[in-house]
Design a protein around this motif. Sequence first.
Motif, PDB file in Angstrom:
ATOM      1  N   ASP A 126       0.810  -1.221   0.000  1.00 14.15           N
ATOM      2  CA  ASP A 126       0.000   0.000   0.000  1.00 14.15           C
ATOM      3  C   ASP A 126       0.844   1.273   0.000  1.00 14.15           C
ATOM      4  OD1 ASP A 126      -2.351  -1.444  -0.045  1.00 14.15           O
ATOM      5  OD2 ASP A 126      -2.575  -1.458   2.133  1.00 14.15           O
ATOM      6  N   LYS A 127       1.901   1.297   0.798  1.00 14.37           N
ATOM      7  CA  LYS A 127       2.757   2.492   0.850  1.00 14.37           C
ATOM      8  C   LYS A 127       3.488   2.695  -0.470  1.00 14.37           C
ATOM      9  CE  LYS A 127       3.483   2.499   5.813  1.00 14.37           C
ATOM     10  NZ  LYS A 127       4.431   2.431   6.914  1.00 14.37           N
ATOM     11  N   LEU A 128       3.942   1.591  -1.058  1.00 11.95           N
ATOM     12  CA  LEU A 128       4.626   1.669  -2.346  1.00 11.95           C
ATOM     13  C   LEU A 128       3.668   2.142  -3.427  1.00 11.95           C
ATOM     14  CD1 LEU A 128       7.138   1.168  -4.077  1.00 11.95           C
ATOM     15  CD2 LEU A 128       6.387  -1.193  -4.309  1.00 11.95           C
ATOM     16  N   GLN A 129       2.466   1.621  -3.399  1.00  9.57           N
ATOM     17  CA  GLN A 129       1.472   2.028  -4.390  1.00  9.57           C
ATOM     18  C   GLN A 129       1.142   3.514  -4.245  1.00  9.57           C
ATOM     19  OE1 GLN A 129      -2.115  -0.279  -4.263  1.00  9.57           O
ATOM     20  NE2 GLN A 129      -2.996   0.720  -6.041  1.00  9.57           N
ATOM     21  N   LEU A 169       8.750   8.524  -5.809  1.00 10.42           N
ATOM     22  CA  LEU A 169       9.935   7.673  -5.949  1.00 10.42           C
ATOM     23  C   LEU A 169      10.867   8.228  -7.024  1.00 10.42           C
ATOM     24  CD1 LEU A 169       8.297   4.127  -5.968  1.00 10.42           C
ATOM     25  CD2 LEU A 169       9.502   5.198  -4.086  1.00 10.42           C
ATOM     26  N   PRO A 170      12.179   8.066  -6.836  1.00 10.84           N
ATOM     27  CA  PRO A 170      13.106   8.452  -7.909  1.00 10.84           C
ATOM     28  C   PRO A 170      12.895   7.570  -9.142  1.00 10.84           C
ATOM     29  CG  PRO A 170      14.270   8.112  -5.835  1.00 10.84           C
ATOM     30  CD  PRO A 170      12.870   7.638  -5.630  1.00 10.84           C
ATOM     31  N   LEU A 176      12.102  -1.282  -9.930  1.00  9.76           N
ATOM     32  CA  LEU A 176      10.890  -1.963  -9.486  1.00  9.76           C
ATOM     33  C   LEU A 176      10.181  -2.633 -10.656  1.00  9.76           C
ATOM     34  CD1 LEU A 176       8.878  -2.573  -7.210  1.00  9.76           C
ATOM     35  CD2 LEU A 176       7.785  -0.380  -7.727  1.00  9.76           C
ATOM     36  N   SER A 177      10.133  -1.954 -11.770  1.00 10.06           N
ATOM     37  CA  SER A 177       9.514  -2.519 -12.969  1.00 10.06           C
ATOM     38  C   SER A 177      10.218  -3.796 -13.398  1.00 10.06           C
ATOM     39  CB  SER A 177       9.564  -1.492 -14.102  1.00 10.06           C
ATOM     40  OG  SER A 177       9.095  -2.048 -15.303  1.00 10.06           O
ATOM     41  N   GLU A 178      11.536  -3.782 -13.407  1.00  5.11           N
ATOM     42  CA  GLU A 178      12.303  -4.972 -13.788  1.00  5.11           C
ATOM     43  C   GLU A 178      12.096  -6.115 -12.788  1.00  5.11           C
ATOM     44  OE1 GLU A 178      13.790  -5.437 -16.698  1.00  5.11           O
ATOM     45  OE2 GLU A 178      13.026  -3.428 -17.164  1.00  5.11           O
ATOM     46  N   GLN A 179      12.033  -5.786 -11.502  1.00  5.72           N
ATOM     47  CA  GLN A 179      11.806  -6.819 -10.482  1.00  5.72           C
ATOM     48  C   GLN A 179      10.435  -7.466 -10.664  1.00  5.72           C
ATOM     49  OE1 GLN A 179      12.253  -4.868  -6.706  1.00  5.72           O
ATOM     50  NE2 GLN A 179      14.490  -4.909  -6.776  1.00  5.72           N
ATOM     51  N   LYS A 225      -0.095  -6.538 -11.291  1.00  6.79           N
ATOM     52  CA  LYS A 225       0.129  -5.858 -12.573  1.00  6.79           C
ATOM     53  C   LYS A 225      -0.845  -4.697 -12.740  1.00  6.79           C
ATOM     54  CE  LYS A 225       0.320  -6.880 -17.500  1.00  6.79           C
ATOM     55  NZ  LYS A 225       0.251  -7.932 -18.511  1.00  6.79           N
ATOM     56  N   LEU A 226      -2.107  -4.921 -12.445  1.00  4.90           N
ATOM     57  CA  LEU A 226      -3.098  -3.855 -12.555  1.00  4.90           C
ATOM     58  C   LEU A 226      -2.813  -2.710 -11.589  1.00  4.90           C
ATOM     59  CD1 LEU A 226      -6.342  -6.005 -12.860  1.00  4.90           C
ATOM     60  CD2 LEU A 226      -5.239  -4.694 -14.668  1.00  4.90           C
ATOM     61  N   GLU A 227      -2.468  -3.044 -10.355  1.00  6.20           N
ATOM     62  CA  GLU A 227      -2.186  -2.012  -9.362  1.00  6.20           C
ATOM     63  C   GLU A 227      -0.945  -1.202  -9.748  1.00  6.20           C
ATOM     64  OE1 GLU A 227      -3.938  -3.950  -5.255  1.00  6.20           O
ATOM     65  OE2 GLU A 227      -1.811  -4.162  -5.696  1.00  6.20           O
ATOM     66  N   TYR A 228       0.107  -1.881 -10.141  1.00  5.17           N
ATOM     67  CA  TYR A 228       1.352  -1.199 -10.499  1.00  5.17           C
ATOM     68  C   TYR A 228       1.142  -0.287 -11.700  1.00  5.17           C
ATOM     69  CZ  TYR A 228       6.052  -0.369 -12.214  1.00  5.17           C
ATOM     70  OH  TYR A 228       7.189   0.231 -12.670  1.00  5.17           O
ATOM     71  N   ASN A 229       0.525  -0.827 -12.750  1.00  2.00           N
ATOM     72  CA  ASN A 229       0.349  -0.029 -13.969  1.00  2.00           C
ATOM     73  C   ASN A 229      -0.536   1.189 -13.746  1.00  2.00           C
ATOM     74  OD1 ASN A 229       2.041  -1.602 -15.515  1.00  2.00           O
ATOM     75  ND2 ASN A 229       0.404  -2.858 -16.340  1.00  2.00           N
ATOM     76  N   SER A 230      -1.604   1.041 -12.952  1.00  2.00           N
ATOM     77  CA  SER A 230      -2.470   2.201 -12.718  1.00  2.00           C
ATOM     78  C   SER A 230      -1.763   3.251 -11.863  1.00  2.00           C
ATOM     79  CB  SER A 230      -3.789   1.779 -12.077  1.00  2.00           C
ATOM     80  OG  SER A 230      -3.578   1.256 -10.794  1.00  2.00           O
TER      81      SER A 230
END
Length: 121
Positions: A11-14, A22-23, A30-33, A101-106
Motif C-alpha cells: 500500500d505504501k509503495l502504491q 519515488l526516484p 521496481l519494474s524490472e523486479q 500488474k493492474l495495481e502497479y500499472n495504474s
Amino acid sequence: MPVIIYRKLNDKLQESLSQGKLPEKNVRELSEQIKAQNKKEMKSAAIITGVLAVIFGGVLIAITVSSKSIQSALLGWIIGYLVLVGFFFFVAYMISIGIIKLEYNSALKEGYPDLYKECKV
C-alpha cells in the motif's frame, strides 16, 4: 481451512508510486523486479492449470468410456472442459500476476505518465 494467497502491491509503495514520490531509477528497478517475478509466477500458473487440466481430462475420459449415453453429449462435455480449464488459468493468473500488474500499472500511469510506456509491466 484452505487459504488463498495472492500477490498485491504494498500500500505504501502504491501510494508513493501514484503520487510520483519515488526516484525514476527506483521505478525502473521496481519494474524490472516485477517483470522477473511475473515470469516465474506465469510458470507456476501454467503448471497449476496443466495439473488441473490433466485431472479433469482424466475424469472426463473415465466418464465417457464408462457410459454410452454420455458419448452423445461428448461435444458439450469437451467445450465445458475447455471453458473450465480456461477459467482455472484465469484465476491462477489473476492470483499470481494480474492483481499486482493492474495495481502497479495504474499507479505508474497516475504518478509517472512520462515513464508509463517504458516501465509498465
